[in-house]
Enzyme design. Structure first.
Site, PDB file in Angstrom:
ATOM      1  N   GLY A  19      -6.037  -9.258  -2.266  1.00  0.00           N
ATOM      2  CA  GLY A  19      -5.926  -8.045  -2.301  1.00  0.00           C
ATOM      3  C   GLY A  19      -6.102  -6.962  -3.305  1.00  0.00           C
ATOM      4  N   ALA A  20      -7.102  -7.594  -4.012  1.00  0.00           N
ATOM      5  CA  ALA A  20      -7.404  -6.987  -5.625  1.00  0.00           C
ATOM      6  C   ALA A  20      -8.457  -6.090  -5.561  1.00  0.00           C
ATOM      7  CB  ALA A  20      -7.941  -8.123  -6.474  1.00  0.00           C
ATOM      8  N   GLY A  23      -5.204  -0.427  -4.655  1.00  0.00           N
ATOM      9  CA  GLY A  23      -4.006  -0.405  -4.570  1.00  0.00           C
ATOM     10  C   GLY A  23      -3.153  -1.280  -5.728  1.00  0.00           C
ATOM     11  N   GLY A  25      -2.955  -4.384  -6.037  1.00  0.00           N
ATOM     12  CA  GLY A  25      -3.792  -5.623  -6.555  1.00  0.00           C
ATOM     13  C   GLY A  25      -4.742  -5.061  -7.510  1.00  0.00           C
ATOM     14  N   SER A 148       8.871  -7.149   0.347  1.00  0.00           N
ATOM     15  CA  SER A 148       9.429  -5.843   0.618  1.00  0.00           C
ATOM     16  C   SER A 148      10.918  -5.816   1.105  1.00  0.00           C
ATOM     17  CB  SER A 148       8.671  -5.090   1.873  1.00  0.00           C
ATOM     18  OG  SER A 148       9.297  -4.111   2.282  1.00  0.00           O
ATOM     19  N   TYR A 173       5.596  -5.848  10.723  1.00  0.00           N
ATOM     20  CA  TYR A 173       5.665  -5.702   9.408  1.00  0.00           C
ATOM     21  C   TYR A 173       6.750  -6.305   8.668  1.00  0.00           C
ATOM     22  CZ  TYR A 173       4.985  -4.245   4.580  1.00  0.00           C
ATOM     23  OH  TYR A 173       4.827  -4.309   3.244  1.00  0.00           O
TER      24      TYR A 173
END
Length: 303
Positions: A19-20, A23, A25, A148, A173
């Site tokens: 996820g780079a 955000g 990442g 989280s 989630y």
């Protein structure tokens, strides 16, 4: 107080960041590249990834940054990613399991699993396990799984990975984040049992102002963000700090859960307490077994 200035020089080390391209990442990739790490940006959208990589190189001209396509929703994409690294005999020292989707409409992965569980947990489970032999040969090898504090309200239904008995985006989630925590701790227990040099750590950013944070589709998360976001949300650069801390701070023991050590005020990353459900070792063992079944591979890391 630990800050990004405490990140050591990482020359000679290779870090995979999922996820780079946006955000947290992207911030993590930029910070590590600025400390001379070779960063492999694992991204779902290679077109967007190429644009972001070019911007990163413009900001950090000396950076060593590579781009690889990885869609964690699809286990076939995970296998292509790991097969390519093996074929190239690429060493990996740190894996940062950062990518996540949040509050999305009901969708199944290509293999038939609920999308948030498939992306946030199952894809990272397969990625981690396939890379473990490579990581074991690395320098100060670590797996950092981004969780989280919503793991505290997660309730996994391992008998229904497709969520066919009713779907709540927010609940799915939280369940996926509980799976992240259970997996990270179980991985650490199993690694220590076999004397592996790899450490498994966990981190959470708190409420960070990222595109995912502002993409709420359902009423509950939208209301919470509207009412409390102004008070609790920190800049994304602050949210990245606990993850960078877990990935680079020396002498952190496996099983550490890094996060903001206070709710309000300047970010102070460090070890924080997990919710009680994180310590359910029986559930963690069942999650491991079910994950192997869903991935279709048994991995030689036994307790």
């Amino acid at each position: 107080m630990w800050t990004e200035q405490d990140i050591p020089n990482l020359a000679g080390r290779t870090v995979v960041v999922t996820g780079a391209s946006s955000g947290l990442g992207l911030i993590i990739a930029r910070q590590l590249a600025a400390r001379d790490a070779t960063v492999i940006m694992a991204v779902r959208d290679p077109v967007k990834g190429a644009r972001v990589r070019a911007e990163l190189l413009a900001a950090v001209p000396r950076a060593s940054v590579e781009l690889r396509e990885l869609d964690l929703l699809d286990l076939d994409s995970v296998r292509r990613f790991t097969d390519r690294l093996r074929d190239e005999r690429r060493g990996v020292d740190v894996l940062i399991n950062n990518a996540a989707i949040f509050d999305v409409p009901y969708q199944l992965s290509p293999q038939g699993y609920e999308s948030q569980f498939a992306t946030n947990h199952l894809g990272h489970f397969a990625l981690t396990m396939e890379l473990l032999p490579t990581l074991a040969e690395g320098t100060d090898p670590r797996v950092v799984t981004v969780a989280s504090d919503l793991h505290r309200i997660g309730r996994l239904n391992l008998a229904d990975p497709a969520a066919t008995r009713g779907y709540s985006a927010g609940r799915a989630y939280a369940d996926s984040k509980l799976a992240n925590v259970l997996f990270g701790l179980e991985l650490d227990r199993r690694l220590r049992a076999v004397g592996s040099p790899v450490r498994s750590l966990l981190a959470h950013p708190g409420m960070a102002a990222t595109p995912m944070h502002y993409s709420n589709r359902t009423l509950g998360p939208r209301l919470f963000t509207a009412l409390f976001g102004w008070l609790l949300t920190r800049p994304a650069t602050d949210g990245a700090l606990p993850i960078l801390y877990a990935a680079t701070a020396p002498d952190l023991p496996g099983g550490t859960y890094a996060g903001p050590q206070r709710l309000l005020g300047p970010m102070r990353p460090g070890p924080v307490r997990l919710g009680s459900r994180a310590h359910d070792t029986e559930l963690a063992d069942r999650l491991w077994t079910v994950s192997e079944q869903l991935v279709g591979t048994r991995y030689p890391v036994a307790r």
